[in-house]
Write a protein that holds these residues in place. Structure first.
Motif, PDB file in Angstrom:
ATOM      1  N   LEU A 239       0.993  -1.115  -0.198  1.00 57.52           N
ATOM      2  CA  LEU A 239      -0.475  -0.116   0.328  1.00 57.52           C
ATOM      3  C   LEU A 239       0.900   1.866   0.077  1.00 57.52           C
ATOM      4  N   GLU A 241       2.593   4.452  -0.797  1.00 58.61           N
ATOM      5  CA  GLU A 241       1.554   5.971  -1.191  1.00 58.61           C
ATOM      6  C   GLU A 241       3.587   6.585  -1.872  1.00 58.61           C
ATOM      7  N   ARG A 329       5.316   6.230   2.177  1.00 59.40           N
ATOM      8  CA  ARG A 329       5.123   5.838   3.329  1.00 59.40           C
ATOM      9  C   ARG A 329       4.151   4.613   2.857  1.00 59.40           C
ATOM     10  N   GLN A 330       3.649   3.771   3.593  1.00 62.56           N
ATOM     11  CA  GLN A 330       3.050   2.397   3.804  1.00 62.56           C
ATOM     12  C   GLN A 330       2.035   3.308   4.105  1.00 62.56           C
ATOM     13  N   ARG A 331       0.523   2.834   3.650  1.00 64.18           N
ATOM     14  CA  ARG A 331      -0.696   2.970   4.533  1.00 64.18           C
ATOM     15  C   ARG A 331      -0.207   1.535   5.374  1.00 64.18           C
ATOM     16  N   ARG A 332      -1.080   2.177   6.072  1.00 61.60           N
ATOM     17  CA  ARG A 332      -1.473   0.944   7.138  1.00 61.60           C
ATOM     18  C   ARG A 332      -0.005  -0.038   7.313  1.00 61.60           C
ATOM     19  N   ASN A 384      -2.829   3.635  13.312  1.00 63.55           N
ATOM     20  CA  ASN A 384      -2.555   4.156  11.384  1.00 63.55           C
ATOM     21  C   ASN A 384      -3.034   5.423  11.799  1.00 63.55           C
ATOM     22  N   ARG A 385      -4.193   5.964  12.075  1.00 60.01           N
ATOM     23  CA  ARG A 385      -3.947   7.627  12.408  1.00 60.01           C
ATOM     24  C   ARG A 385      -3.357   8.034  12.532  1.00 60.01           C
ATOM     25  N   ASP A 388      -0.035   7.940   9.702  1.00 60.40           N
ATOM     26  CA  ASP A 388      -0.213   8.933   9.042  1.00 60.40           C
ATOM     27  C   ASP A 388      -0.509  10.367   9.083  1.00 60.40           C
ATOM     28  N   ASP A 392       2.208  12.560   7.197  1.00 56.92           N
ATOM     29  CA  ASP A 392       1.222  13.577   6.510  1.00 56.92           C
ATOM     30  C   ASP A 392       2.439  15.421   6.972  1.00 56.92           C
TER      31      ASP A 392
END
Ligand code: FAD
Length: 510
Positions: A239, A241, A329-332, A384-385, A388, A392
Motif C-alpha cells: 500500500l 503511497e 510511506r506504507q499506508r496501514r 495508523n491514523r 499517517d 503528512d
C-alpha cells in the motif's frame, strides 16, 4: 495506568525483526516500559547491514534516552555524540541565502501576538535585524557556544530574554544500535542472530503465526514488529503511497571524513546544491559525517560523488556509499498483527532529520495502543491514523524547503519552485501569506516557530501581521527589540564554547 500495564496478566510475545536503529529502539522501549508484561524477541540477520547513516536527531531523542534511564553522559561517550541546536540552511531560499532553524522559540509574545508578528512590523519599517537575533539557540550556534539549558543559572527565568531552547544530538549511528543492543539484552530481551526466510500466516485471517529462520526453526509470537528496513519482509500487501513527485531526491552518497582540526559546531549544516538536492555536514567528536542527497532525474551519481569528495574538509575515512530510496510511506503500517516501524514503514528523506523521530513516534503510539493477544481493530486504527498524521505533517514541512525557493538557476530548482504541492501545504502557505499565522496541531512535528524559521528564512514575507502587534508605539517597540537583542547577546556570551562543554561532559564520564 498505561495500556502496557493493563495486559500484565497475559504477557504478549513480541517478535521484532531487524537490528537497526528502529529495531533496537523498539526493543529497548518495550523491554523497559512493558517490563514483564511482554516478552521481547529480537531477530536480526548479521549479514544484512543496517542503513546506519542517521546521524542527526531531534530533541525528542533526549526524552527517549532519559525515559530508558540511560545516563546522557554514557550515551554520548558510546556514540561519540555532539550537541545540536538546529540546522543551518544555505542556498535554499535565494542561492546566497542563509538561515538557521533552531530548536527554540523566538522572542516573547509580549502578552499579545506571537513574536514574529512584532518582527514583521519592524522589518516592514526597515529594521534589518534578522529574526535569528531573537533566539538563544540561533545566536549560540552562530557563536559556536553551547550549554544545556538546565545547567545555566538563568534557565527558567521569565524575563523576556529567558527564552526556551532545546537541543538534540549528532551521533555515530553505527554505534547507537550496538549500544542499545547491549542495553536491551542485559534487561531480558532474547536475541536471535538469524535471517527470516519465511513468514507463516493464518490462512483464515492473515495474522502472522510464526517466522521461519535460516536453520528451519520457527519463532512464534502474538505481535510482530517489522523493522527490517527497506526490505519490509513482513508486509503482505503493498500500500505504498509515493511522494517522489513532491520530494524528488531519491539517492544519497555518504562519506565520513577526519575532522582535521575543524570546529565542532553545535549544529548540522544543510547546503542546497546548484545541480539539485543538498549536502549535509554533521560534526561528531571523532569525525565529520558528510552526504549529498540528490534527485537521480537531475543529478548523476558521478557528479554527486565528485562534488561531495571535492567538498570534504578532511581525509575520507571510508569509500563513498550510495543509498537509494523513494519518498513515501506504507499506508496501514499496522496490518493484522504486524506493525511496521522505521524504514519498513516509509521514508521521506534526510532533510530535517525526522526519520529516527518517526521511529520514536511509532513506538509512543504503539505503547498507547498496545494490544492484547487477540488484537483489537480500534488499537490498530488509532495507531495508523496517528502515524499517517505524523508523516503528512513532516512531508509538508520538507516540501516547503524546496518549494519556497526563488532559485531559477537550474532545472531542479525551477521544478520544485513551480510544482503543485499537497492541498494541506497549499492551505498553510495561503494562511501564512495572507495572515502570517501558522496553524497548530495537537501532536506531531513541526511547531509554529519551526515553520516561521523556514518561511521567513527563505524570504516568504507575508502580506500583513497580527494587528495586536500594532498596539505598542513604534519607538517603544524599537527600544524593546533592541534591548532584547542585547540581552540575548549577553546571555549567549556567557555560554561556554561547545568543545569545552563536550570536554566537560567527557570528563564527567571518565
Ligand atoms: P535498517 O537500518 O536498514 O535495519 C534493518 C535491519 O533489518 C537490519 O538489522 C537487517 O539485518 C535486518 N533484516 C533485514 N532483512 C532481514 C531478514 N530477512 N531477517 C532478519 N533480519 C533482517 N534519520 C535521522 O533521523 N537522521 C538522519 O540524519 C538520517 N539520515 C539518513 C540519511 C540517509 C541517506 C538515509 C537513507 C537515511 C537516513 N536516516 C536518518 C534514516 C535512518 O537511517 C533510519 O530511519 C534508521 O536507521 C532506521 O533504519 P531501520 O532500522 O528501519 O532499517
Amino acid at each position: 495506568m498505561s495500556r502496557v500495564q493493563q495486559c500484565a496478566d497475559s504477557p504478549l510475545r513480541v517478535v521484532i525483526v531487524g537490528g537497526g536503529t528502529a529495531g533496537l529502539m523498539t526493543a529497548a522501549a518495550l523491554t523497559a516500559l512493558a517490563g514483564r508484561t511482554c516478552a521481547v524477541t529480537l531477530i536480526e540477520a548479521a549479514d544484512i547491514p543496517i542503513i546506519g547513516v542517521g546521524e542527526a536527531t531531534l530533541p525528542h531523542l533526549r526524552a527517549f534516552v532519559a525515559r530508558l534511564g540511560i545516563d546522557e553522559t554514557a550515551f554520548m561517550a558510546a556514540t561519540s555524540a555532539t550537541f545540536k541546536l538546529g540546522i543551518r540552511f544555505s542556498g535554499f531560499g535565494a542561492r546566497d541565502s542563509d538561515y538557521f532553524h533552531p530548536f527554540g522559540d523566538y522572542g516573547p509574545d509580549f502578552g499579545r501576538a506571537e513574536f514574529h508578528h512584532y518582527w514583521l512590523r519592524r522589518h516592514a519599517a526597515g529594521d534589518a535585524a534578522p529574526l535569528g537575533d531573537y533566539g538563544i539557540a540561533d545566536m549560540a550556534a552562530a557563536a559556536n557556544r553551547f550549554a544545556r539549558p538546565e545547567d545555566m543559572q538563568w534557565s527558567g527565568e521569565h524575563d523576556t530574554a529567558g527564552l526556551p531552547y532545546g537541543y538534540a544530538y549528532q551521533f555515530d549511528a553505527t554505534r547507537f544500535a550496538p549500544f542499545l543492543r547491549d542495553w536491551t539484552c542485559a534487561r531480558g530481551a532474547q536475541r536471535r542472530e538469524a535471517q527470516v526466510t519465511r513468514v507463516v500466516r493464518s490462512s483464515e485471517n492473515g495474522r502472522v503465526l510464526a517466522l521461519e529462520i535460516a536453520d528451519g526453526q520457527r519463532v512464534s509470537g502474538d505481535l510482530f514488529i517489522d523493522c527490517s528496513g527497506f526490505r519490509a519482509i513482513l508486509r503482505d500487501e503493498d500500500l505504498w503511497e509515493d511522494w517522489s513527485h513532491w520530494l524528488p531526491c531519491d539517492r544519497a552518497v555518504a562519506v565520513p571524513c577526519t575532522a582535521a582540526g575543524a570546529t565542532i559546531e553545535p549544529y548540522t549544516r544543510a547546503k542546497a546544491m546548484d545541480a539539485g538536492g543538498w549536502r549535509w555536514r554533521i560534526p561528531l567528536q571523532h569525525r565529520v559525517g558528510n552526504g549529498y542527497v540528490y534527485p537521480s532525474a537531475f543529478v548523476g551519481d558521478d557528479h554527486a560523488q565528485d562534488t561531495l569528495l571535492a567538498a570534504l574538509e578532511g581525509a575520507p575515512l571510508a569509500d563513498p556509499r550510495v543509498l537509494r530510496f523513494r519518498a513515501g510511506r506504507q499506508r496501514r503500517a499496522w496490518a493484522h498483527n504486524v506493525v511496521a516501524i522505521g524504514l519498513a514503514a516509509g521514508f521521506l528523506e534526510p532533510l530535517e532529520s525526522t526519520s529516527i523521530h518517526l521511529v520514536q513516534a511509532a513506538i509512543t503510539h504503539l505503547i498507547e495502543h498496545f494490544p492484547d493477544a487477540q488484537g483489537c481493530d480500534a488499537d490498530r486504527d488509532g495507531f495508523n491514523r496517528a502515524m499517517d498524521a505524523e508523516h503528512d505533517r513532516i512531508r509538508d514541512f520538507l516540501i516547503l524547503h524546496y518549494h519556497a525557493t526563488i532559485r531559477d538557476d537550474a532545472p531542479f530548482w525551477t521544478h520544485v519552485r513551480t510544482m503543485a504541492v499537497p492541498d494541506t501545504l497549499a492551505a498553510t502557505l495561503e494562511l501564512w501569506r495572507e495572515t502570517a499565522q501558522v496553524a497548530r496541531y495537537g501532536f506531531g512535528l513541526f511547531k509554529p516557530p519551526s515553520w516561521v524559521a523556514v518561511l521567513i528564512g527563505q524570504g516568504m514575507i507575508p502580506r500583513r501581521w497580527d494587528q495586536r502587534a500594532d498596539a505598542a508605539p513604534a519607538d517603544m517597540l524599537a527600544r524593546e527589540l533592541a534591548g532584547l537583542r542585547a540581552s540575548i547577546a549577553d546571555r549567549v556570551a556567557a555560554l561556554p564554547n561547545h568543545s569545552a562543554t563536550l570536554a566537560r561532559v567527557a570528563a564527567s564520564s571518565a
